[in-house]
Motif scaffolding. Structure first.
Motif, PDB file in Angstrom:
ATOM      1  N   ASP A 158       2.453   3.260 -27.890  1.00  0.00           N
ATOM      2  CA  ASP A 158       2.440   2.202 -28.901  1.00  0.00           C
ATOM      3  C   ASP A 158       2.139   0.837 -28.308  1.00  0.00           C
ATOM      4  O   ASP A 158       2.308  -0.180 -28.961  1.00  0.00           O
ATOM      5  CB  ASP A 158       3.801   2.135 -29.623  1.00  0.00           C
ATOM      6  CG  ASP A 158       3.929   3.248 -30.629  1.00  0.00           C
ATOM      7  OD1 ASP A 158       2.888   3.837 -30.957  1.00  0.00           O
ATOM      8  OD2 ASP A 158       5.055   3.530 -31.068  1.00  0.00           O
ATOM      9  N   SER A 159       1.740   0.814 -27.055  1.00  0.00           N
ATOM     10  CA  SER A 159       1.494  -0.483 -26.416  1.00  0.00           C
ATOM     11  C   SER A 159       0.063  -0.532 -25.898  1.00  0.00           C
ATOM     12  O   SER A 159      -0.586   0.493 -25.714  1.00  0.00           O
ATOM     13  CB  SER A 159       2.492  -0.657 -25.264  1.00  0.00           C
ATOM     14  OG  SER A 159       2.111  -1.734 -24.460  1.00  0.00           O
ATOM     15  N   THR A 160      -0.423  -1.733 -25.675  1.00  0.00           N
ATOM     16  CA  THR A 160      -1.760  -1.862 -25.068  1.00  0.00           C
ATOM     17  C   THR A 160      -1.625  -2.353 -23.630  1.00  0.00           C
ATOM     18  O   THR A 160      -2.573  -2.794 -23.021  1.00  0.00           O
ATOM     19  CB  THR A 160      -2.626  -2.856 -25.859  1.00  0.00           C
ATOM     20  OG1 THR A 160      -1.853  -4.034 -26.069  1.00  0.00           O
ATOM     21  CG2 THR A 160      -3.092  -2.274 -27.157  1.00  0.00           C
ATOM     22  N   GLU A 161      -0.393  -2.314 -23.138  1.00  0.00           N
ATOM     23  CA  GLU A 161      -0.160  -2.866 -21.803  1.00  0.00           C
ATOM     24  C   GLU A 161       0.114  -1.764 -20.778  1.00  0.00           C
ATOM     25  O   GLU A 161       0.944  -1.918 -19.887  1.00  0.00           O
ATOM     26  CB  GLU A 161       1.013  -3.850 -21.855  1.00  0.00           C
ATOM     27  CG  GLU A 161       0.696  -5.056 -22.699  1.00  0.00           C
ATOM     28  CD  GLU A 161       1.846  -6.037 -22.790  1.00  0.00           C
ATOM     29  OE1 GLU A 161       2.976  -5.669 -22.414  1.00  0.00           O
ATOM     30  OE2 GLU A 161       1.613  -7.158 -23.255  1.00  0.00           O
ATOM     31  N   ASN A 162      -0.547  -0.642 -20.922  1.00  0.00           N
ATOM     32  CA  ASN A 162      -0.343   0.457 -19.984  1.00  0.00           C
ATOM     33  C   ASN A 162      -1.275   0.299 -18.792  1.00  0.00           C
ATOM     34  O   ASN A 162      -2.486   0.135 -18.977  1.00  0.00           O
ATOM     35  CB  ASN A 162      -0.623   1.784 -20.675  1.00  0.00           C
ATOM     36  CG  ASN A 162       0.345   2.026 -21.807  1.00  0.00           C
ATOM     37  OD1 ASN A 162       1.557   2.045 -21.603  1.00  0.00           O
ATOM     38  ND2 ASN A 162      -0.165   2.165 -23.019  1.00  0.00           N
ATOM     39  N   ALA A 163      -0.691   0.321 -17.609  1.00  0.00           N
ATOM     40  CA  ALA A 163      -1.523   0.101 -16.424  1.00  0.00           C
ATOM     41  C   ALA A 163      -1.183   1.106 -15.337  1.00  0.00           C
ATOM     42  O   ALA A 163      -0.015   1.444 -15.132  1.00  0.00           O
ATOM     43  CB  ALA A 163      -1.289  -1.304 -15.904  1.00  0.00           C
ATOM     44  N   ILE A 164      -2.219   1.608 -14.677  1.00  0.00           N
ATOM     45  CA  ILE A 164      -2.016   2.488 -13.520  1.00  0.00           C
ATOM     46  C   ILE A 164      -2.831   1.904 -12.371  1.00  0.00           C
ATOM     47  O   ILE A 164      -4.014   1.599 -12.546  1.00  0.00           O
ATOM     48  CB  ILE A 164      -2.470   3.937 -13.810  1.00  0.00           C
ATOM     49  CG1 ILE A 164      -1.664   4.525 -14.980  1.00  0.00           C
ATOM     50  CG2 ILE A 164      -2.327   4.809 -12.561  1.00  0.00           C
ATOM     51  CD1 ILE A 164      -2.059   5.947 -15.366  1.00  0.00           C
ATOM     52  N   LYS A 165      -2.186   1.716 -11.240  1.00  0.00           N
ATOM     53  CA  LYS A 165      -2.916   1.229 -10.073  1.00  0.00           C
ATOM     54  C   LYS A 165      -2.948   2.350  -9.036  1.00  0.00           C
ATOM     55  O   LYS A 165      -1.910   2.947  -8.743  1.00  0.00           O
ATOM     56  CB  LYS A 165      -2.200  -0.001  -9.502  1.00  0.00           C
ATOM     57  CG  LYS A 165      -2.978  -0.669  -8.403  1.00  0.00           C
ATOM     58  CD  LYS A 165      -2.220  -1.896  -7.929  1.00  0.00           C
ATOM     59  CE  LYS A 165      -2.815  -2.438  -6.663  1.00  0.00           C
ATOM     60  NZ  LYS A 165      -1.960  -3.455  -6.074  1.00  0.00           N
ATOM     61  N   VAL A 166      -4.142   2.633  -8.532  1.00  0.00           N
ATOM     62  CA  VAL A 166      -4.245   3.673  -7.509  1.00  0.00           C
ATOM     63  C   VAL A 166      -4.883   3.077  -6.265  1.00  0.00           C
ATOM     64  O   VAL A 166      -5.974   2.496  -6.333  1.00  0.00           O
ATOM     65  CB  VAL A 166      -5.092   4.879  -8.006  1.00  0.00           C
ATOM     66  CG1 VAL A 166      -5.047   6.019  -6.988  1.00  0.00           C
ATOM     67  CG2 VAL A 166      -4.604   5.371  -9.356  1.00  0.00           C
ATOM     68  N   SER A 167      -4.192   3.179  -5.146  1.00  0.00           N
ATOM     69  CA  SER A 167      -4.750   2.706  -3.882  1.00  0.00           C
ATOM     70  C   SER A 167      -5.198   3.929  -3.088  1.00  0.00           C
ATOM     71  O   SER A 167      -4.427   4.865  -2.887  1.00  0.00           O
ATOM     72  CB  SER A 167      -3.698   1.937  -3.088  1.00  0.00           C
ATOM     73  OG  SER A 167      -3.161   0.922  -3.897  1.00  0.00           O
ATOM     74  N   VAL A 168      -6.465   3.905  -2.675  1.00  0.00           N
ATOM     75  CA  VAL A 168      -7.051   5.059  -1.993  1.00  0.00           C
ATOM     76  C   VAL A 168      -7.337   4.692  -0.537  1.00  0.00           C
ATOM     77  O   VAL A 168      -7.925   3.646  -0.257  1.00  0.00           O
ATOM     78  CB  VAL A 168      -8.365   5.479  -2.703  1.00  0.00           C
ATOM     79  CG1 VAL A 168      -8.966   6.706  -2.035  1.00  0.00           C
ATOM     80  CG2 VAL A 168      -8.113   5.740  -4.178  1.00  0.00           C
ATOM     81  N   THR A 169      -6.903   5.555   0.377  1.00  0.00           N
ATOM     82  CA  THR A 169      -7.117   5.293   1.801  1.00  0.00           C
ATOM     83  C   THR A 169      -7.846   6.468   2.443  1.00  0.00           C
ATOM     84  O   THR A 169      -7.364   7.593   2.393  1.00  0.00           O
ATOM     85  CB  THR A 169      -5.755   5.110   2.516  1.00  0.00           C
ATOM     86  OG1 THR A 169      -5.052   4.081   1.842  1.00  0.00           O
ATOM     87  CG2 THR A 169      -5.928   4.745   3.965  1.00  0.00           C
ATOM     88  N   ASN A 170      -8.998   6.168   3.023  1.00  0.00           N
ATOM     89  CA  ASN A 170      -9.761   7.207   3.722  1.00  0.00           C
ATOM     90  C   ASN A 170     -10.517   6.535   4.858  1.00  0.00           C
ATOM     91  O   ASN A 170     -10.928   5.382   4.738  1.00  0.00           O
ATOM     92  CB  ASN A 170     -10.737   7.866   2.734  1.00  0.00           C
ATOM     93  CG  ASN A 170     -11.437   9.062   3.349  1.00  0.00           C
ATOM     94  OD1 ASN A 170     -12.326   8.898   4.186  1.00  0.00           O
ATOM     95  ND2 ASN A 170     -11.035  10.252   2.944  1.00  0.00           N
TER      96      ASN A 170
END
Lengths: 470, 175
Positions: A158-170
């Motif tokens: 019900d929100s528009t403030e959904n955030a996912i942060k993904v940090s990728v290390t290779n």
């Protein structure tokens, strides 16, 4: 003011304002429908067809669910954390997913998950579902993490403030770019399919970033980070930490016990003070009576003489005090009528006894209790004071015996805690999660991202803004 | 009341059942009144528009498609009634947000004299006010609101979140 409060006030306001059904409305004739019967037949046929498909779909869902369960169970059985430090990890990738549950996982060069662990407590809740298994494809793992976050209410439909942060290390920067793009696409696809308005910030994380994120201060290369991550387990209670845990728990038990003991003594002292105050008030009344009738109490006179004779003999004073204390405890325990202590002598005796008691018995007790810091201190103290058969001694021994002493017991307790937290979250969000949402179209999703970019210069800026807000 | 029950009531109304109409009125009047209020300057006009909407419902009940969702249908009638009224009076009676913002910073909201409904109407743009009221008064779902206001569901969610934040800032710790 929260939404619930707003809703409540607004509805109350409208209850007063909105008019009831007026005669003018009722005076308007209802245009009745003539084709009701025909319509009904059509609808019932439609209903039947719909029902048929729904039933079919139910079977399909049931079979799919059984198959999924089998896969999960089998994967759980096969999942064994990789503890092999000698393997070549240079082609492995480390992912850190922040929602706010924060979890980290490593994948091999074929994009198969090799290990996963929780970076924070909420991360433990995600992992405790046991739905992420070794050998799972990275895309599936990312989707699963996002889906569990939605199920447990960390993402809100019900929100528009959904955030996912993904940090990728290779180690390979070109490969990193591709993996970042894949991650972004995968999570955006999840959002659209689930009908959740959210965005993803996927970025490359260098050695310093990942060291800070995961707290690996000793890592000197990305390989070290990956090795460390491979060796981590979901429940991070390692064997060597258990001694500290036991010590902390026992100290807590001892402190709690000493505190409650002190509290008990304290309340006893308070009760004594109260009695002395009541007696003092009572004395004033009787003193007035005595003056008015000029009839000194003969028994009081006798005691006063007695008291004068006893002055200067500390052993008699102490004995007197102990007798008086016993008398007080009789009042405390039986709520004996306080009017029984009505003469000045008794009052003085009680007061003197109280002072002696406070200075000797309770005073020392407090300072002695301050010295009790360890399990052994407490056991010895109670043993000396009250003996091995006393109630206090048995109480403390049974409490201390219950403190877990093995790593497995601590892990079991941690699991129980996390599982119950997970169940609670599922219950809280069940209706929201089960609600069937429409997919979000490409254009709607584009519009949503566009709107963020209009207000904030980048998705990362919006992410930072949301983080600061929380 | 959910849409299925409202649909059943309207089907009964189609067969001339006055009691079902009365129940339908009770169930929908608050949401409809607050929605119409975003088009009016006073309660009297709003009462008239509410009355006209339900008269239209009775007159057009035969056009209601049974087993569909009655909520967008009802609100479409209300919207038409309100727009006709605005066209007739040749003026828009709600306050524009751009104007409102200028006023907004200069005085505090006195809730003794201003009701929450009034605050929502005057302090939010009409589009946001309608979404907030539909959410809060009748608890309509985002999907239903999107159908009523004719906007994509994402826009509805976005506006609702924005509006609620604005309201919370405006109303602060009011109890």
């Amino acid at each position: 003011m929260n939404e619930e409060k707003l809703r409540e006030i607004l509805n109350k306001e409208l209850d007063d304002k909105v008019p009831n059904l007026s005669n003018k409305i009722l005076a308007t004739p209802i245009h009745r429908k003539d084709s009701t019967i025909k319509n009904k037949t059509k609808t019932s046929l439609k209903e039947k067809i719909r029902e048929f498909f729904v039933r079919k779909r139910n079977w399909a869902f049931a079979s799919a669910a059984i198959a999924c369960m089998l896969i999960v169970v089998l994967s759980c059985v096969l999942f064994i954390p990789n503890r092999n430090n000698t393997q070549d990890v240079s082609k492995y990738t480390c992912y850190v997913v922040e929602i706010n549950p924060c979890v980290s996982f490593t994948a091999d060069e074929n994009g198969k998950v090799q290990s996963i662990y929780a970076v924070n407590e909420d991360g433990n809740v995600i992992i405790s579902s046991n739905e992420i298994t070794k050998g799972m494809a990275v895309d599936d793992c990312l989707r699963k993490i996002a889906d569990l976050a939605l199920k447990f209410g960390y993402l809100d439909s019900d929100s528009t403030e959904n955030a996912i942060k993904v940090s990728v290390t290779n180690n390979d920067s070109k490969k990193s770019e591709k993996l970042i793009n894949d991650t972004k696409k995968c999570i955006e696809k999840f959002y659209k399919e689930k009908g959740v308005f959210g965005f993803v910030v996927a970025q490359n994380a260098g050695l310093d970033d990942v060291k800070e994120l995961l707290g690996y201060s000793n890592a000197s290369s990305l390989n070290d980070v990956i090795k460390e991550t491979l060796n981590k387990k979901s429940y991070t209670f390692e064997e060597e930490n258990v001694t500290d845990l036991i010590k902390t728990t026992v100290e807590q038990v001892v402190t709690d016990y000493v505190m409650s003991y002190k509290e008990g003594v304290n309340s006893y002292v308070d009760t004594l003070f109260d009695i002395v105050d009541v007696v003092a008030d009572d004395m004033n009344f009787w003193a007035l009576v005595d003056e008015r009738y000029s009839q000194p109490q003969p028994r009081g006179q006798e005691r006063r003489e007695e008291e004068q004779n006893m002055q200067g003999d500390p052993s008699t004073e102490v004995q007197l005090a102990i007798d008086a204390l016993n008398q007080i405890s009789k009042y405390v325990n039986t709520i004996y009528p306080i009017e029984n202590i009505t003469d000045v002598v008794t009052y003085n005796m009680v007061k003197a006894a109280y002072d002696v008691g406070k200075n000797s018995l309770f005073g020392n007790l407090f300072s002695e209790l301050d010295e009790i810091k360890t399990k052994e201190d407490l056991i010895n103290y109670i043993k000396d004071k009250e003996g091995e058969n006393s109630q206090h001694y048995n109480e403390i021994m049974s409490k201390i015996e219950k403190v877990p002493t093995k790593a497995s017991e601590y892990i079991e307790k941690a699991k129980e805690k996390v599982k119950s937290e997970m169940q609670e979250k599922i219950e809280q969000n069940r209706s929201k999660y089960d609600q069937i949402r429409s997919e979000i179209s490409e254009s709607d999703y584009e519009q949503y991202i566009q709107r963020i970019l209009e207000e904030y210069s980048s998705l990362s800026d919006y992410y930072k803004h949301l983080k600061e807000q929380n | 009341m959910d849409k299925k029950n409202l649909d059943l009531l309207l089907i009964k109304v189609q067969n001339g059942d006055e009691n079902s109409f009365a129940s339908f009125y009770v169930e929908t009047k608050k949401g409809l009144f607050s929605f119409l209020y975003t088009y009016c300057d006073n309660y009297q006009t709003c009462e008239d528009l509410l009355q006209d909407t339900y008269i239209k419902v009775r007159e057009n009940i035969d056009k209601y498609k049974a087993h569909s969702n009655p909520i967008p249908w009802l609100f479409q009638i209300a919207k038409n009634v309100a727009l006709n009224y605005i066209a007739k009076t040749k003026r828009t009676s709600y306050v524009d947000f751009a104007e409102n913002e200028k006023i907004g910073g200069s005085y505090d909201i006195d809730l003794e004299t201003n009701s929450i409904l009034e605050v929502i109407k005057t302090k939010l743009p009409k589009e946001e006010a309608q979404i907030v009221l539909l959410h809060l008064v009748d608890g309509y779902k985002n999907k239903e609101i999107a159908q009523i206001v004719g906007e994509p569901i994402g826009t509805v969610l976005w506006r609702y979140n924005k509006a609620i934040k604005k309201l919370q800032e405006l109303l602060g710790d009011y109890k």
